[in-house]
Structure formats: structure tokens, C-alpha cells
Design an enzyme around this catalytic site. Structure first.
Site, PDB file in Angstrom:
ATOM      1  N   CYS A 314     129.732 -54.122   7.815  1.00 27.62           N
ATOM      2  CA  CYS A 314     130.095 -53.916   9.222  1.00 27.62           C
ATOM      3  C   CYS A 314     129.007 -53.261  10.089  1.00 27.62           C
ATOM      4  CB  CYS A 314     131.393 -53.125   9.346  1.00 27.62           C
ATOM      5  SG  CYS A 314     132.432 -53.122   7.904  1.00 27.62           S
ATOM      6  N   ARG A 343     129.887 -51.038  -4.728  1.00 30.65           N
ATOM      7  CA  ARG A 343     130.761 -49.878  -4.613  1.00 30.65           C
ATOM      8  C   ARG A 343     130.969 -49.259  -5.980  1.00 30.65           C
ATOM      9  NH1 ARG A 343     135.419 -52.342  -0.627  1.00 30.65           N
ATOM     10  NH2 ARG A 343     133.975 -52.986   1.024  1.00 30.65           N
ATOM     11  N   GLN A 361     131.156 -60.290  -0.437  1.00 34.09           N
ATOM     12  CA  GLN A 361     132.316 -60.484   0.441  1.00 34.09           C
ATOM     13  C   GLN A 361     132.082 -61.707   1.315  1.00 34.09           C
ATOM     14  OE1 GLN A 361     132.204 -56.628   2.503  1.00 34.09           O
ATOM     15  NE2 GLN A 361     134.286 -56.325   1.762  1.00 34.09           N
ATOM     16  N   ASP A 363     132.585 -62.137   4.427  1.00 32.48           N
ATOM     17  CA  ASP A 363     132.895 -61.213   5.500  1.00 32.48           C
ATOM     18  C   ASP A 363     132.719 -61.885   6.854  1.00 32.48           C
ATOM     19  OD1 ASP A 363     133.635 -58.758   6.333  1.00 32.48           O
ATOM     20  OD2 ASP A 363     131.822 -57.713   5.690  1.00 32.48           O
ATOM     21  N   HIS A 365     132.941 -60.576  11.225  1.00 34.85           N
ATOM     22  CA  HIS A 365     133.353 -59.632  12.257  1.00 34.85           C
ATOM     23  C   HIS A 365     133.517 -60.389  13.556  1.00 34.85           C
ATOM     24  CE1 HIS A 365     131.726 -56.928   9.170  1.00 34.85           C
ATOM     25  NE2 HIS A 365     132.768 -56.218   9.511  1.00 34.85           N
ATOM     26  N   LYS A 445     146.666 -54.329  10.488  1.00 37.22           N
ATOM     27  CA  LYS A 445     146.049 -55.435   9.756  1.00 37.22           C
ATOM     28  C   LYS A 445     147.092 -56.393   9.202  1.00 37.22           C
ATOM     29  CE  LYS A 445     146.070 -52.977   5.376  1.00 37.22           C
ATOM     30  NZ  LYS A 445     145.469 -52.735   4.095  1.00 37.22           N
ATOM     31  N   HIS A 491     137.617 -56.930  11.470  1.00 37.21           N
ATOM     32  CA  HIS A 491     137.008 -57.290  10.183  1.00 37.21           C
ATOM     33  C   HIS A 491     137.860 -58.393   9.582  1.00 37.21           C
ATOM     34  CE1 HIS A 491     135.078 -53.218   9.991  1.00 37.21           C
ATOM     35  NE2 HIS A 491     136.196 -52.862  10.567  1.00 37.21           N
TER      36      HIS A 491
HETATM   37 ZN   LIG Z   1     133.809 -54.990   8.250  1.00 37.86          ZN
END
Ligand SMILES: [Zn+2]
Ligand SMILES: [Zn+2]
Length: 616
Positions: A314, A343, A361, A363, A365, A445, A491
């Protein structure tokens, strides 16, 4: 319908259980107006927990009768079952489990009521001390002085809040599954215990179905299939939770990534790439060092600075956002990245591809104007569902999580975002569940779970509003009024991570991938070494045509070649002999369907390409 009075809730005799055709429906209490109030519904999660927790009591009492010297720790309900932790002199064996099961059946037959008694903490402590149950004494020491409840059936007494089944006779279908080592209070510095796992169900058929699912799950275990099909490996000597994609796994990943990129570009996303590490000041601004540090890899020192491997993408996408003055005309911006993050996870929780430390990910945005948010949420949810359906998932569990007590951001923004998410869910036509107050502190979410071929549920996608980062990084766009405004940031992950999704895919298909994902779509099997050159020629032509094809170069009998190709789940086998060579054909065998006859190479290519295309 059958009713029996219960004092399992300690409110005897006003509470009663209702059975229909011998199956427990619920615990009820009469209301003043003569109606009935359902206290526990056995179809609900709460009812199942009660049922399974009562099973744990019954198991403990069976252990007590068979092995009187055993000490008792705790016995909660868990998903689909229960366990109880015991301190024993020697570990329980498989035979012990069967003996305990038999004893449980006896106790069920005795139909003993669960009786609740309220006693002083002091009295309970004295009683458990006398019985030598040191774990119960330790639990009592942690409870403030006052009254505690004991539950008894037959001779067996346990310290417990309840509630339980009315009698032991209400337990129907159960089985003890396994025994494993555990520690008192989960602390490896404390006493070592033996944990017996069991499962219990309200009906025989449900137990059978569950045991069948367990058997299926074992067969589909992605760690075993990953080895057998040569898809991936993990190496403790390199680092726990770090995935190595082998060539065949790599092929599948390439297909997934290509498909993912194509669909994103078609749907108005842009693809970005960002670094793997970032200076500590970035992670301080984003709040990661404050709130997420325990889940990050430790820092590296360089040039008098500390750098961290990224746990999330992010802040990097935000850096790109801030490279220009954004106008309302540019929004929404949809930036996607297959971003590899690291992580820290405790060594004990790592599990194959499903729980790892390094993962990519899928991912994205979204930076959205407030007036665009309804339409954008509808669009993003439809996109997620569409992609997941392409991979063969048709059954979804959707959850909407709303504002928790502790939250950042303006209440009106929370409301607007929640309305948009709810609208998207309504528009999807799929049922969804509310998780009131279950949102992250920074925004509401949608969580998307997919059900696999044997009914297991897997968390994959998330659509998550963020009212925190835009504030921290002071994100803005210039509105029609010429004034700066704050964009909404969302996200979004739809597969979750490629590693985990790959694990789920392997288990969903049991390694038998559909043609568009299969790492080898066809294997050319020459009947003798005289046909080997022709086999290679066929392979080269098909590979040029866009298929994934290999040749079995071994000097084996054709029967063995067919068997081995079937074993690694290759969809098409192309047997080539003298006649094929002369006619320029291949003799097609479909896995599980047998001989399909001889066709020209080009015919096979066009037909298979069409089949691949149709699956996407
Ligand atoms: Zn994010
Ligand atoms: Zn209990």
C-alpha cells in the site's frame, strides 16, 4: 415431537429440549404468553458448540472411568468437533481411543442428566485439590472469589460455565479422531499434555459425510500432491514458509498471472511494479512500525538507515499517487500489482502453501471520488466474483464487516462506504452475512470466501476501505471546484496470495487441473524409439501452436507410458506409432475416457486450443 426437562442451564425445570424424529432441534423456555423462546438452536454455531462441548465432557468421563489416575485440563468445542487435554503417564494409543469410544457409548446409553450446582470458589478449590486435579485448581485460582458452577453427570464433575445437553443420551454420532501432544495453557515451558480430538454430530449421516470429507481432504492434501506432481517445495534450511515453485508449478503460475493481467487490463486497471524494501521512515509514516512491527521481518542497516522488506504494498502505491497533482477527472485510479511481501509468522503455524512467510499478493488499490464509490464497489465485487468463477469456484460466502468501537475516520465516511459495500452485495444477488463491528479500525470491508469441491471454505478476496492511510499521507485530488479533496482509498485482493490460492486450487481439483491450467496439457507417447523423432516433431508443432506439451522419451512399453501419464493427471496422451508417422496423425487418449481415435496434428491443436479458450 418430544420434550424433556433440562436443568443443564441451571434453570430447572423451566427449560426443555425439543426433538423431532429423534433429532435435537433446540433448547426452549416457555414465555409468559404461553409461547416459547428458543434458547439454543442446534443448527446454529452456538448449538453445535454446546453439543460438541458436551461431547468433550462425556469423553472426559469415559477417560475417568478407564484411567482413574489421569488429570484433566480443558475440553472446548472446536470447528466440527472437540478436544480434551489430559495429563497421563504414558501417551494414549489407537487402542485406547477405541476403548474410550466404547466407554462413551456406555455412558450415552446410561442417559445421565447433566446437573449444574453453584458452589463457592473455596469449596470447589478444596474439592478439586482433594481429587488431585491441579489444573482445575489453577483455573480456579485465576477466577475472582464468589460462586462458580460445577457440572456433573454420573460420578464425573467438571468446573464449567455450561450450558450442556440435557442428558448424555442426547449424544448421537461421534468418533475420536486422533491424539496429539499439547502443553498446559499452550505454553511449551509448562506441563506436557495429551490432547484427544473427536468429532460429534446430531445425526449418523452427518458424521459419515464428515468422515468422508476428512478422507477426501487427506487425498487432496496439497503438500502431498505438490510432491507427487512436482509442483513446489519448501526448504527449512533456506527458511520456513518460503515457497519454491518448480517448473510445473511455475507453468500454472504463469497461466494464472497472464490471465490475471489480461482481465485487469480489460477492466480498467493499470499494472504497477514497486520495490521489495523501503526505508524505515516510510513504515513510520504509514503506521506499520507502530501497529504491524511484530509481523515484519527485522530491519537491514545500510547508509545509516534502516530498511524493511515490505509486508504490504500500500505505501508504495501511495508514493506513486503523490508524484502528481491528481485531478477529479483522473479518478478512479485502479492500480494492481502482483506484489511479493514478507511477514513474520510463528514457526508453529506455518502450513504448506496455506500459511507462509513470503507470498505474492494479487493486490490492487483504488483511489476513488466520493461520488464514484457506489458504482466502483459494485464493479469491483462483480470483477472479483467473475475471476473466481473462472477458476471453477461457484459457491461463495460473503461477509460485510462494519465499524468497530475503536475506529479512525469520520462517521459519515464510514456510513457512505458501508452503504456502497452493502449495495454491491445486494446487486450481486448472493446472500451475505453481517459482521457488525467486525471491520478493521480503518474501514469497513467485504470478505470473500470460496467453497471448494468438498465443501471447505477458504478466505480469499477482500475489499477493504481505508480512512487511515489517505490521512497519514495527506492524499488529495483537485475537485471540480478547484479545491483539494480527500479521495477514498480501497485495498483489494481477489485471490489473496498466489501461493495460498495455488494451495486451494490443488486441493479443489485434487491435482486434476482443468485443461487451461494443467501444467502439461498433452504428452506425446512414441510406441517405439523409431517414432521418437516424429514425437518430438509433434511436440514442437503443438508448442509453437500455444499448447504445453512434453514427450515421454523413456524406453518403456506404451502401456507403462500411458499409466504414468495418467498418474500425473495429464489431460491428453498422444500415442504415435508407425501409421501415425506416415499419415501425420496422433492417436488421442483422454485421461479417464480412453481412446478417442486418430486425428491430424492440426485438428488436435485447434480443438484443444478451443477447449482451453472455453474454460477461461
Ligand atoms: Zn493495501
Ligand atoms: Zn462444560
Amino acid at each position: 415431537m418430544y420434550r424433556d426437562a433440562v436443568n443443564a442451564l441451571g434453570r430447572d425445570p423451566e427449560v426443555f429440549a425439543v426433538l423431532e424424529n429423534g433429532v435435537l432441534k433446540g433448547l426452549y423456555e416457555p414465555a409468559r404468553d404461553g409461547a416459547e423462546i428458543v434458547l439454543v438452536d442446534f443448527d446454529s454455531d452456538e448449538g453445535k458448540d454446546l453439543y460438541r462441548h458436551s461431547s468433550a465432557h462425556i469423553m472426559a468421563s469415559a477417560v475417568n472411568e478407564l484411567y482413574p489416575r489421569v488429570k484433566y485440563a480443558i475440553g472446548p468445542a472446536i470447528l466440527d468437533g472437540f478436544y480434551y487435554d489430559f495429563e497421563t503417564e504414558s501417551p494414549f494409543t489407537e487402542e485406547d481411543l477405541r476403548a474410550i469410544e466404547d466407554k462413551m457409548r456406555e455412558i450415552v446409553k446410561r442417559d445421565l442428566p447433566f446437573r449444574k450446582t453453584m458452589v463457592s470458589r473455596e469449596w470447589a478449590m478444596e474439592e478439586f485439590r482433594r481429587r488431585g486435579d491441579k489444573y482445575k485448581v489453577e483455573i480456579l485460582e485465576g477466577i475472582p472469589d464468589g460462586e462458580v458452577s460445577l457440572f456433573q453427570h454420573g460420578e464425573f464433575v467438571d468446573l464449567c460455565i455450561g450450558p450442556h445437553l440435557p442428558t448424555t443420551g442426547r449424544l448421537r454420532a461421534f468418533k475420536l479422531l486422533s491424539v496429539a501432544g499439547s502443553y498446559w495453557r499452550g505454553d511449551s515451558g509448562r506441563d506436557r499434555l495429551q490432547r484427544i480430538y473427536g468429532t460429534s454430530w446430531n445425526q449418523e449421516g452427518e458424521l459419515e459425510a464428515y468422515l468422508h470429507r476428512l478422507e477426501e481432504a487427506k487425498k487432496r492434501d496439497h503438500r502431498r500432491l505438490g510432491r507427487e506432481l512436482d509442483l513446489f517445495s519448501l526448504h527449512e534450511d533456506v527458511g520456513g514458509g518460503l515457497v519454491f515453485w518448480h517448473p510445473k508449478g511455475g507453468r500454472i503460475r504463469t497461466v494464472i498471472e497472464d490471465f490475471w493481467r489480461k482481465r485487469h487490463l480489460e477492466s480498467g486497471y493499470e499494472i504497477v511494479y514497486t520495490p521489495h524494501v523501503g526505508r524505515s521512515s516510510l513504515w513510520a509514516s504509514s503506521g506499520h512500525l507502530e501497529f504491524f512491527k511484530d509481523s515484519m521481518y527485522p530491519p537491514m542497516k545500510m547508509d545509516d538507515s534502516e530498511f524493511y522488506v515490505k509486508p504490504m504494498n500500500c505505501p508504495f502505491h501511495i508514493k506513486i499517487y503523490k508524484t502528481a497533482l491528481r485531478s477529479y477527472r483522473e479518478l478512479p485510479l485502479r492500480w494492481a500489482e502482483l506484489g511479493t511481501v514478507y511477514r513474520y509468522e510463528l514457526p508453529g503455524v506455518l502450513h504448506g502453501l496455506l500459511r507462509v512467510r513470503g507470498f505474492t499478493q494479487d493486490d490492487a488499490h483504488l483511489f476513488v471520488r466520493p461520488d464514484q464509490v457506489d458504482e466502483e464497489m459494485e464493479r469491483v465485487l462483480a470483477f472479483c466474483l467473475d475471476i473466481l468463477r473462472s477458476f471453477g469456484f461457484t459457491d461463495f460466502d460473503l461477509f460485510l464487516s462494519t465499524r468497530p468501537e475503536k475506529a479512525v475516520g469520520r462517521p459519515e465516511d464510514w456510513d457512505k462506504a458501508t452503504v456502497a459495500l452493502r449495495g454491491a452485495l445486494e446487486k450481486s444477488g448472493l446472500p451475505y452475512r453481517m459482521d457488525e463491528g467486525g471491520g478493521a479500525f480503518y474501514g469497513p470491508k467485504i470478505d470473500l470466501k470460496i467453497k471448494d469441491a468438498i465443501g471447505r471454505s477458504w478466505q480469499c478476496g477482500t475489499i477493504q476501505f481505508d480512512f487511515n492511510l489517505p490521512e497519514r499521507f495527506d492524499l488529495a485530488f483537485v475537485g471540480e471546484d478547484g479545491q483539494p479533496h480527500r479521495p477514498y482509498m480501497i485495498h483489494r485482493a481477489l485471490l489473496g496470495s498466489l501461493e495460498r490460492f495455488f494451495g486451494v486450487l490443488i486441493e479443489h481439483y485434487g491435482g486434476d487441473f482443468p485443461i487451461w491450467l494443467a501444467p502439461v496439457q498433452a504428452k506425446v507417447l512414441p510406441i517405439s524409439k523409431d517414432n521418437l523423432d516424429y514425437a518430438r516433431e509433434v511436440r514442437d508443432a503443438l508448442v509453437r501452436g500455444g499448447l504445453r506439451v512434453e514427450v515421454d522419451e523413456r524406453n518403456e512399453k506404451i502401456g507403462a507410458k500411458i499409466r504414468d501419464a495418467e498418474l500425473v493427471k495429464i489431460p491428453y496422451m498422444l500415442v504415435v506409432g508407425k501409421r501415425d508417422q506416415e499419415a501425420g496423425t496422433v492417436s488421442v487418449r483422454r485421461r479417464g475416457k480412453g481412446d478417442q481415435g486418430a486425428v491430424s496434428r492440426d485438428h488436435f491443436l485447434q480443438k484443444t486450443l478451443a477447449e482451453v479458450e472455453a474454460h477461461q
